[in-house]
Scaffold this motif. Structure first.
Motif, PDB file in Angstrom:
ATOM      1  N   PHE A 171       0.832  -1.199   0.000  1.00 31.45           N
ATOM      2  CA  PHE A 171       0.000   0.000   0.000  1.00 31.45           C
ATOM      3  C   PHE A 171       0.870   1.254   0.000  1.00 31.45           C
ATOM      4  CE2 PHE A 171      -2.713  -3.007   2.576  1.00 31.45           C
ATOM      5  CZ  PHE A 171      -3.574  -3.292   1.536  1.00 31.45           C
ATOM      6  N   ASP A 172       0.422   2.259  -0.769  1.00 30.01           N
ATOM      7  CA  ASP A 172       1.102   3.551  -0.684  1.00 30.01           C
ATOM      8  C   ASP A 172       0.630   4.282   0.554  1.00 30.01           C
ATOM      9  OD1 ASP A 172       2.279   3.374  -3.372  1.00 30.01           O
ATOM     10  OD2 ASP A 172       0.181   3.418  -3.992  1.00 30.01           O
ATOM     11  N   THR A 173      -0.654   4.153   0.806  1.00 31.49           N
ATOM     12  CA  THR A 173      -1.274   4.946   1.874  1.00 31.49           C
ATOM     13  C   THR A 173      -2.196   4.068   2.719  1.00 31.49           C
ATOM     14  OG1 THR A 173      -1.255   6.895   0.454  1.00 31.49           O
ATOM     15  CG2 THR A 173      -2.823   6.927   2.260  1.00 31.49           C
ATOM     16  N   ILE A 174      -2.092   4.271   4.016  1.00 37.21           N
ATOM     17  CA  ILE A 174      -3.021   3.591   4.931  1.00 37.21           C
ATOM     18  C   ILE A 174      -3.938   4.654   5.525  1.00 37.21           C
ATOM     19  CG2 ILE A 174      -3.228   2.249   7.068  1.00 37.21           C
ATOM     20  CD1 ILE A 174      -1.531   0.599   5.345  1.00 37.21           C
ATOM     21  N   LEU A 175      -5.232   4.447   5.371  1.00 36.30           N
ATOM     22  CA  LEU A 175      -6.198   5.317   6.039  1.00 36.30           C
ATOM     23  C   LEU A 175      -6.720   4.559   7.248  1.00 36.30           C
ATOM     24  CD1 LEU A 175      -8.534   6.827   3.277  1.00 36.30           C
ATOM     25  CD2 LEU A 175      -6.619   7.930   4.465  1.00 36.30           C
ATOM     26  N   VAL A 176      -6.425   5.067   8.409  1.00 36.92           N
ATOM     27  CA  VAL A 176      -6.914   4.412   9.625  1.00 36.92           C
ATOM     28  C   VAL A 176      -8.207   5.100  10.054  1.00 36.92           C
ATOM     29  CG1 VAL A 176      -6.377   3.732  11.989  1.00 36.92           C
ATOM     30  CG2 VAL A 176      -4.522   3.983  10.325  1.00 36.92           C
ATOM     31  N   VAL A 177      -9.284   4.338  10.012  1.00 34.07           N
ATOM     32  CA  VAL A 177     -10.578   4.905  10.425  1.00 34.07           C
ATOM     33  C   VAL A 177     -10.683   4.777  11.941  1.00 34.07           C
ATOM     34  CG1 VAL A 177     -13.081   4.797  10.143  1.00 34.07           C
ATOM     35  CG2 VAL A 177     -11.589   4.217   8.207  1.00 34.07           C
ATOM     36  N   VAL A 178     -10.839   5.918  12.581  1.00 33.45           N
ATOM     37  CA  VAL A 178     -10.856   5.959  14.051  1.00 33.45           C
ATOM     38  C   VAL A 178     -12.224   6.432  14.507  1.00 33.45           C
ATOM     39  CG1 VAL A 178      -9.742   6.937  16.101  1.00 33.45           C
ATOM     40  CG2 VAL A 178      -8.399   6.608  13.996  1.00 33.45           C
ATOM     41  N   GLY A 195       2.606   0.836  10.279  1.00 36.08           N
ATOM     42  CA  GLY A 195       2.703   1.491   8.968  1.00 36.08           C
ATOM     43  C   GLY A 195       4.103   2.012   8.725  1.00 36.08           C
ATOM     44  N   LYS A 196       4.708   2.548   9.767  1.00 35.39           N
ATOM     45  CA  LYS A 196       6.083   3.044   9.668  1.00 35.39           C
ATOM     46  C   LYS A 196       7.020   1.892   9.298  1.00 35.39           C
ATOM     47  CE  LYS A 196       7.762   6.767  12.405  1.00 35.39           C
ATOM     48  NZ  LYS A 196       8.069   7.199  13.766  1.00 35.39           N
ATOM     49  N   PHE A 203      -2.517   7.955   7.469  1.00 39.97           N
ATOM     50  CA  PHE A 203      -3.364   9.092   7.823  1.00 39.97           C
ATOM     51  C   PHE A 203      -4.578   8.592   8.602  1.00 39.97           C
ATOM     52  CE2 PHE A 203      -1.415  10.455   3.731  1.00 39.97           C
ATOM     53  CZ  PHE A 203      -0.666  11.505   4.233  1.00 39.97           C
ATOM     54  N   PHE A 204      -5.115   9.475   9.416  1.00 37.14           N
ATOM     55  CA  PHE A 204      -6.301   9.105  10.199  1.00 37.14           C
ATOM     56  C   PHE A 204      -7.558   9.728   9.602  1.00 37.14           C
ATOM     57  CE2 PHE A 204      -2.850   9.340  13.480  1.00 37.14           C
ATOM     58  CZ  PHE A 204      -2.713   7.968  13.618  1.00 37.14           C
ATOM     59  N   VAL A 205      -8.625   8.946   9.620  1.00 38.32           N
ATOM     60  CA  VAL A 205      -9.949   9.476   9.292  1.00 38.32           C
ATOM     61  C   VAL A 205     -10.772   9.329  10.559  1.00 38.32           C
ATOM     62  CG1 VAL A 205     -12.030   9.184   7.907  1.00 38.32           C
ATOM     63  CG2 VAL A 205      -9.785   8.826   6.865  1.00 38.32           C
ATOM     64  N   LEU A 206     -11.049  10.445  11.195  1.00 40.47           N
ATOM     65  CA  LEU A 206     -11.866  10.392  12.417  1.00 40.47           C
ATOM     66  C   LEU A 206     -13.312  10.268  11.967  1.00 40.47           C
ATOM     67  CD1 LEU A 206     -10.133  13.242  14.495  1.00 40.47           C
ATOM     68  CD2 LEU A 206      -9.491  10.829  14.265  1.00 40.47           C
ATOM     69  N   SER A 224      -1.556  16.308  12.830  1.00 40.84           N
ATOM     70  CA  SER A 224      -0.988  16.601  11.495  1.00 40.84           C
ATOM     71  C   SER A 224      -1.273  15.461  10.520  1.00 40.84           C
ATOM     72  CB  SER A 224       0.520  16.840  11.598  1.00 40.84           C
ATOM     73  OG  SER A 224       1.182  15.624  11.910  1.00 40.84           O
ATOM     74  N   LYS A 225      -1.687  14.333  11.073  1.00 41.81           N
ATOM     75  CA  LYS A 225      -1.971  13.171  10.205  1.00 41.81           C
ATOM     76  C   LYS A 225      -3.472  12.941   9.996  1.00 41.81           C
ATOM     77  CE  LYS A 225       2.280  10.736  11.196  1.00 41.81           C
ATOM     78  NZ  LYS A 225       2.875   9.802  12.131  1.00 41.81           N
ATOM     79  N   VAL A 226      -4.291  13.876  10.431  1.00 36.92           N
ATOM     80  CA  VAL A 226      -5.737  13.704  10.253  1.00 36.92           C
ATOM     81  C   VAL A 226      -6.127  14.163   8.840  1.00 36.92           C
ATOM     82  CG1 VAL A 226      -8.024  14.437  11.046  1.00 36.92           C
ATOM     83  CG2 VAL A 226      -6.229  13.912  12.710  1.00 36.92           C
TER      84      VAL A 226
END
Ligand code: ATP
Ligand code: MG
Length: 263
Positions: A171-178, A195-196, A203-206, A224-226
């Motif tokens: 994956f290029d990008t992980i969206l973590v749904v929180v 992810g690191k 990135f986070f998706v609240l 900063s990651k939201v």
């Protein structure tokens, strides 16, 4: 771009995946990859029939497991993918790399600029574990080449198992749904760490955010990651209860698509 939508059980991964796919398909070619063997509703939210399990293309779980045991160098070790050249074997299952136009149509549901594929579901009592699904997901993503306007959105199963299985490296990008729960916040830190290690942007998706707790959530994660703050939306909740196609558009999802485009 290959985007994984991850998070705690019930945080809203499938909801966000479907809404984001619809939004991004306004300008891009989107493949939604359903990798959750226990999810039976994502196709409905996209307005599709259920796709056939990609696992069947590879002989079902049993056939797939047998092929896994054959050494990679053996001519029996792979299936013939479109455009495969003799002697070119890059994995157990894919002899040649695939692009969107090579995807086997029998296993793809499609409408406009959205395609939907599912790795596989649990169908029968006692059919065995879902490990082959993880292997197929990893090999499929590894062997998939994207054109500039192609996006893959992967709706994952709950939790961090796909990191353990090594799927995350593709994956290029992980969206973590929180969602607003202590467990979800704790897990978001674990996703950040994993992810690191895997070399992903995280990135986070609240999600399901009510006004009075937005501040608390923004304090609890690295703000900063939201990438987006999605409100708790009664209409969205009701639409998903009926298993119907999402027709509603959320401004925050449009912002999220824009964010992903720019980052
Ligand atoms: N922003 C939102 N507002 C209101 N309800 C929401 C929102 N996002 C998700 N939901 C609701 O939360 C529930 C779980 O959503 P969803 O199935 O998308 O979660 P999930 O993370 O994919 O779950 P699973 O771990 O089972 O795959 C559903 O009832 C859905 O309608
Ligand atoms: Mg889900």
């Amino acid at each position: 771009m290959k985007i994984a939508v991850c998070g705690k059980g019930g945080s809203g991964k499938s909801t966000i995946s479907a809404l984001l796919a619809k939004q991004m398909a306004k300008t891009k070619n989107v493949l939604v990859l359903d990798t959750d063997e226990s999810n039976y509703g994502l196709h409905g939210q996209l307005g599709f029939a259920a796709p056939k399990d990609l696992m069947e293309y590879f002989g079902g779980k049993q056939g797939f497991k047998q092929k896994q045991r054959v050494p990679k160098t053996s001519p029996l070790g792979g299936l013939t993918a479109p455009g495969a050249a003799a002697g070119q074997q890059k994995s157990h299952f894919f002899e040649e790399r695939w692009g969107f136009s090579d995807l086997p149509s029998e296993f793809v549901e499609e409408k406009g600029k959205i395609k939907l594929m599912a790795i596989g579901k649990i169908h029968e009592f006692g059919e065995g574990c879902a490990c082959p699904m993880g292997v197929l997901t990893r090999e499929f993503l590894e062997n998939l080449d994207l054109e500039e306007d192609d996006i893959v959105i992967v709706d994952t199963e709950a939790g961090v198992e796909h990191f353990g299985r090594g799927v995350a490296k593709d994956f290029d990008t992980i969206l973590v749904v929180v969602d607003p729960s202590y467990e979800s916040l704790k897990l978001s830190r674990k996703f950040e760490e994993l992810g690191k290690q895997a070399g992903n942007r995280v990135f986070f998706v609240l999600n399901k955010v009510e006004e009075d707790i937005e501040g608390d959530l923004l304090e609890a994660v690295d703000s900063s990651k939201v990438a987006a703050v999605i409100p708790a939306d009664r209409k969205l909740f009701k639409a998903s209860l009926k298993g119907e196609e999402f027709e509603l558009e959320l401004e925050e999802i449009a912002k999220l698509a824009d964010f992903l485009d720019k980052n």
